[in-house]
Motif scaffolding. Sequence first.
Motif, PDB file in Angstrom:
ATOM      1  N   UNK B  56      35.118  44.690  40.716  1.00 41.79           N
ATOM      2  CA  UNK B  56      35.291  43.308  40.191  1.00 41.79           C
ATOM      3  C   UNK B  56      36.638  43.057  40.851  1.00 41.79           C
ATOM      4  N   UNK B  60      36.665  39.159  42.724  1.00 41.12           N
ATOM      5  CA  UNK B  60      37.490  38.274  42.296  1.00 41.12           C
ATOM      6  C   UNK B  60      38.426  37.973  43.535  1.00 41.12           C
ATOM      7  N   UNK B  61      39.004  38.950  44.255  1.00 43.44           N
ATOM      8  CA  UNK B  61      39.859  38.508  45.342  1.00 43.44           C
ATOM      9  C   UNK B  61      39.263  37.870  46.615  1.00 43.44           C
ATOM     10  N   UNK B  63      36.501  35.808  45.868  1.00 44.71           N
ATOM     11  CA  UNK B  63      35.699  34.752  45.289  1.00 44.71           C
ATOM     12  C   UNK B  63      34.409  34.996  45.448  1.00 44.71           C
ATOM     13  N   UNK B  65      30.688  36.213  43.112  1.00 41.43           N
ATOM     14  CA  UNK B  65      30.256  36.611  42.033  1.00 41.43           C
ATOM     15  C   UNK B  65      30.473  37.831  41.402  1.00 41.43           C
ATOM     16  N   UNK B  66      31.131  38.380  40.351  1.00 40.81           N
ATOM     17  CA  UNK B  66      31.474  39.890  40.130  1.00 40.81           C
ATOM     18  C   UNK B  66      29.891  40.371  39.936  1.00 40.81           C
ATOM     19  N   UNK B  67      29.767  41.485  40.725  1.00 39.32           N
ATOM     20  CA  UNK B  67      28.394  42.509  40.959  1.00 39.32           C
ATOM     21  C   UNK B  67      27.951  42.680  39.369  1.00 39.32           C
ATOM     22  N   UNK B  68      29.018  43.098  38.596  1.00 35.59           N
ATOM     23  CA  UNK B  68      28.826  43.425  37.130  1.00 35.59           C
ATOM     24  C   UNK B  68      28.106  42.642  36.357  1.00 35.59           C
ATOM     25  N   UNK B  69      28.305  41.266  36.813  1.00 28.26           N
ATOM     26  CA  UNK B  69      27.761  40.232  35.817  1.00 28.26           C
ATOM     27  C   UNK B  69      26.471  39.649  36.555  1.00 28.26           C
ATOM     28  N   UNK B  70      26.205  40.149  37.681  1.00 32.48           N
ATOM     29  CA  UNK B  70      24.829  39.644  38.256  1.00 32.48           C
ATOM     30  C   UNK B  70      23.888  40.758  38.540  1.00 32.48           C
ATOM     31  N   UNK B  71      24.150  42.032  38.384  1.00 24.80           N
ATOM     32  CA  UNK B  71      23.170  42.994  38.581  1.00 24.80           C
ATOM     33  C   UNK B  71      23.154  44.017  37.211  1.00 24.80           C
ATOM     34  N   UNK B  72      22.160  43.767  36.504  1.00 26.17           N
ATOM     35  CA  UNK B  72      22.452  44.791  35.232  1.00 26.17           C
ATOM     36  C   UNK B  72      22.270  46.072  35.320  1.00 26.17           C
ATOM     37  N   UNK B  75      26.082  48.017  35.319  1.00 27.09           N
ATOM     38  CA  UNK B  75      26.744  48.378  33.992  1.00 27.09           C
ATOM     39  C   UNK B  75      25.926  49.564  33.329  1.00 27.09           C
TER      40      UNK B  75
END
Lengths: 212, 212, 212
Positions: B56, B60-61, B63, B65-72, B75
């Motif tokens: 993450x 963020x650095x 820019x 999309x955070x992987x955690x929010x795009x591939x279930x 997580x």
Amino acid sequence: MVTAISGFEPTSLSLVAELIGTAVFAASGASAAVGKRLDLFGVVVIGTLCALGGGAVRDILIDAKPLVLTDWRYPLVAVLASLVVFRFHPALSRMRPTMLVLDAAGLALFTVVGTLKGLDYGFAVYAACIVGVLSGIGGGILRDVLVQEIPAVLREDFYAMAAVIGAIIVSVGARWESQIGHWTLMLIAIATIFVVRMVAIRYRWQAPKPNI
Amino acid sequence: MVTAISGFEPTSLSLVAELIGTAVFAASGASAAVGKRLDLFGVVVIGTLCALGGGAVRDILIDAKPLVLTDWRYPLVAVLASLVVFRFHPALSRMRPTMLVLDAAGLALFTVVGTLKGLDYGFAVYAACIVGVLSGIGGGILRDVLVQEIPAVLREDFYAMAAVIGAIIVSVGARWESQIGHWTLMLIAIATIFVVRMVAIRYRWQAPKPNI
Amino acid sequence: MVTAISGFEPTSLSLVAELIGTAVFAASGASAAVGKRLDLFGVVVIGTLCALGGGAVRDILIDAKPLVLTDWRYPLVAVLASLVVFRFHPALSRMRPTMLVLDAAGLALFTVVGTLKGLDYGFAVYAACIVGVLSGIGGGILRDVLVQEIPAVLREDFYAMAAVIGAIIVSVGARWESQIGHWTLMLIAIATIFVVRMVAIRYRWQAPKPNI
């Protein structure tokens, strides 16, 4: 664009000043890491983070490309300064008064440059102040969190207040920048932060504490 | 794009490897949380953050999309691994040597994948190294900050140095990628990090400490 | 857009509720800072960070402009609430039951608003839940990291679980939003978090601990 000034090439001056600030902040982080008996890598990481962390937080908040990833001179200087502290720290610890002066200069410079970058990216005056103060104090906060101290800036003295005052001067003054002149404005703000910080150290000013 | 390789479908192999790395890092975070007597939610959060926090920070650095929010799947695997540790930790603590091996594999994999992602996003070699090393060690740093320890990676041993070496191999080697081959390069870098880390554990290598 | 509802102007209602949540969270952060004997600036920074940090983390993750930099009312309310705590904290510490109720309301509100913002930005249900829970608990985690405590939310009680339940309700329910109605859905989720949290306090519910 606040920073686009014609007929004058100050880039190298400004760059040198910023690199000195980077070296000083890296030395401050590396010293804290040495004090915690971290190893070589830990000293370099804490030093680099202390020097570049405030700017990285700023760039993430305003959605700019992080400076540390786009200009290799900043991390190089931070790593070298950390290595110097790792190697020569007993001698350096006798230079503590000098370090305090340089650190005040770094705080002044980073805060003013960060505030201007916030304005450049189109943020309001108050938001540019937040961004500028974070640029100035963010690295030190990261350093203290990683070495398991309550951030000194939140506890001890008139460090952050100096940054707030300077950020307000530069962001409010930017409205009259064409009259004042870009570099005059920057110098006034930088000098104010530096002097407030020096006077605060000399007379042991403290921000008020809660009465318990 | 460094990762676009024709005539070969490695996605599933790479994905399985990354999910194993995720599970191992989650187990490492969850174990630390169990040791601090956190509750079920705390164990799951620290485990997940340890597994996905480094990526993450990287995203963020640069820019992305955070992987955690795009591939279930990431997580999900992190949460499941944390729950397994929560339930079976006494048995797992007897597997500590196994965990160290898996953790070294996770470090190797995350660092190399992170470095390549940095290159893919157009960053310079040195910047991709920073991004890659942060991918590998960032989760562990977040874990230690949250459970109130000075990050082990900054204090104890040859953990981060292994990641730095591997990141340099993969980012410098990427220039000759067409000769070396994408997967050969990745394997060399992953194997180097893994072997350096294993040898460092076996012979108790330590990064140098400051002389005080 | 989940939040675009025609024929009804709820913005001011929603804004007032959010500003109350901001003030309550700022008071919670400022109280913790007063307890650690931080100075005026430290109290204001921790209070503001506790109030706005969760939302900033959310906005950075979903790549939105940080609310704190785009709407001056949020930082103003956070700073004012922190100053009130700095000045009047002995009286406020006698209001602890009231603060717990307000804090539960803040948690409920921030979690639901954050989850909806995640959905608005096109993230999947599970990702919106992560984003929403981080909005609700992130500020408190930052507060505890800065004052050198293991985050209370990870250790003590049924705080985060309430947020998770509410985030699931609002993000799953959003699929049937046209039947349920936007505000009905929000109210159900907010009320659920609030009631779960209140019942958990009343009956001292705890998330399970690992058996060691």
